[in-house]
Design a protein around this motif. Structure first.
Motif, short mmCIF file in Angstrom:
data_model
loop_
_atom_site.label_atom_id
_atom_site.label_comp_id
_atom_site.label_asym_id
_atom_site.label_seq_id
_atom_site.Cartn_x
_atom_site.Cartn_y
_atom_site.Cartn_z
N LYS A 16 0.83 -1.21 0.00
CA LYS A 16 0.00 0.00 0.00
C LYS A 16 0.86 1.26 0.00
CE LYS A 16 -3.96 -2.15 0.22
NZ LYS A 16 -4.89 -2.13 -0.94
N ASN A 17 0.24 2.38 -0.40
CA ASN A 17 0.91 3.68 -0.37
C ASN A 17 0.53 4.40 0.92
OD1 ASN A 17 1.61 3.02 -3.00
ND2 ASN A 17 -0.06 4.25 -3.88
N THR A 67 1.13 8.52 3.06
CA THR A 67 1.66 9.89 3.02
C THR A 67 1.82 10.40 4.44
OG1 THR A 67 0.61 10.33 0.89
CG2 THR A 67 1.29 12.23 2.21
N SER A 103 12.30 13.19 -5.50
CA SER A 103 12.08 11.75 -5.38
C SER A 103 13.37 11.01 -5.07
CB SER A 103 11.46 11.20 -6.66
OG SER A 103 10.14 11.66 -6.82
N ARG A 130 11.20 4.95 -4.18
CA ARG A 130 9.76 4.92 -3.89
C ARG A 130 9.32 6.05 -2.96
NH1 ARG A 130 8.61 1.40 -0.84
NH2 ARG A 130 10.69 0.64 -0.25
N THR A 158 8.77 10.04 -2.32
CA THR A 158 8.62 11.33 -2.98
C THR A 158 8.23 12.37 -1.94
OG1 THR A 158 7.95 10.33 -5.07
CG2 THR A 158 7.41 12.66 -4.73
N HIS A 172 5.63 10.85 0.54
CA HIS A 172 4.77 9.81 0.01
C HIS A 172 5.60 8.56 -0.25
CE1 HIS A 172 1.19 8.25 -1.96
NE2 HIS A 172 1.97 7.82 -2.94
N THR A 176 5.48 4.89 -1.92
CA THR A 176 4.73 4.09 -2.89
C THR A 176 5.06 2.61 -2.74
OG1 THR A 176 4.83 5.94 -4.43
CG2 THR A 176 4.29 3.79 -5.35
N ALA A 177 4.03 1.79 -2.88
CA ALA A 177 4.22 0.33 -2.86
C ALA A 177 5.09 -0.09 -1.67
CB ALA A 177 4.83 -0.14 -4.17
N SER A 178 4.60 0.16 -0.49
CA SER A 178 5.40 -0.03 0.73
C SER A 178 5.95 -1.46 0.85
CB SER A 178 4.57 0.31 1.96
OG SER A 178 3.44 -0.54 2.02
#
Lengths: 113, 114
Positions: free
Chosen positions: A17-18, A20, A58, A61, A63, A76, A78-80
């Motif tokens: 999951k992502n 923030t 960035s 993964r 950002t 953020h 991404t794709a933890s």
């Protein structure tokens, strides 16, 4: 008084999951903002650094964004991955020769399989 | 090259004893910082060394805390007559001069005062 506030204090997400993370600051005059990752039992390691003119940076993964007008930043992920489990610390430095930055308390992220 | 190293990694001491924590910065980094990280708190600045200049000791919480840096390299943080509230992780960082925004941290020393 220069302050850095981070939210949430802790976060649990599922692998893949992502997410923030947020950082609000009152440091002035602003010089730069960094995000660090601190694994348990280790020292903080720099992920990104942004100056006033940069609004996104960035690193794989990760950002980071910066809105210098509202004095807000986000990180953020991404794709933890399980290895992302750590504390993420927002650090803001003031301009004018100050060498001591202001540290947030960090967001503790736990990634579950 | 080698990063910042600290020793010991863990230290358990009895209240009232003195402790010494060591930091070995990255070679060529003339700036050295000590921080304290208590559970759930942000990093707290303790002391800053830059080359041969007088250190900035403004963050030391009491006169029980002192630090020195010999030969512009290795630094030792000393805590005298330790108290339970001194329990924390003590982090050392170093940087190139004029690049304080790019600090490299050591792994820290976890101090527990019983």
């Amino acid at each position: 008084k220069n302050q850095v506030e981070q939210s949430p204090q802790s976060l649990i997400i599922l692998e893949g999951k992502n997410c923030t993370l947020q950082c609000n600051y009152t440091v002035s005059p602003f010089s730069n903002l960094r995000w660090y990752k601190q694994d348990t039992g280790r020292g903080p390691v720099s992920l990104t650094i942004m100056t006033f003119s940069e609004n996104t940076k960035s690193n794989g993964r990760y950002t980071a964004t910066l809105d210098a007008d509202t004095k807000q930043s986000s990180l953020h992920i991404t794709a933890s991955q399980l290895s992302d489990s750590a504390s993420y610390i927002c650090v803001v430095s003031a301009a004018g020769g100050s060498y001591i930055p202001t540290f947030g308390r960090g967001t503790s992220l736990i990634v579950h399989p | 090259g080698a990063g910042v190293s600290q020793s010991p990694s863990n230290k358990v001491t009895e209240k009232g004893k003195d402790v010494e924590l060591r930091c070995d910065p990255i070679s060529g980094h003339t700036a050295l910082y000590w921080y304290r990280q208590s559970l759930g708190q942000g990093l707290e600045f303790l002391i800053y060394f830059q080359g041969n200049s007088a250190p900035d000791k403004s963050g030391l919480p009491s006169d029980r805390f002192s630090a020195e840096r010999t030969g512009g390299s290795v630094s030792t943080l000393t805590i005298q007559r330790t108290q339970q509230e001194d329990s924390a992780v003590y982090l050392c960082a170093s940087s190139l001069p004029q690049r304080s925004y790019e600090q490299y941290f050591g792994p820290g020393t976890r101090l527990t005062v019983t």
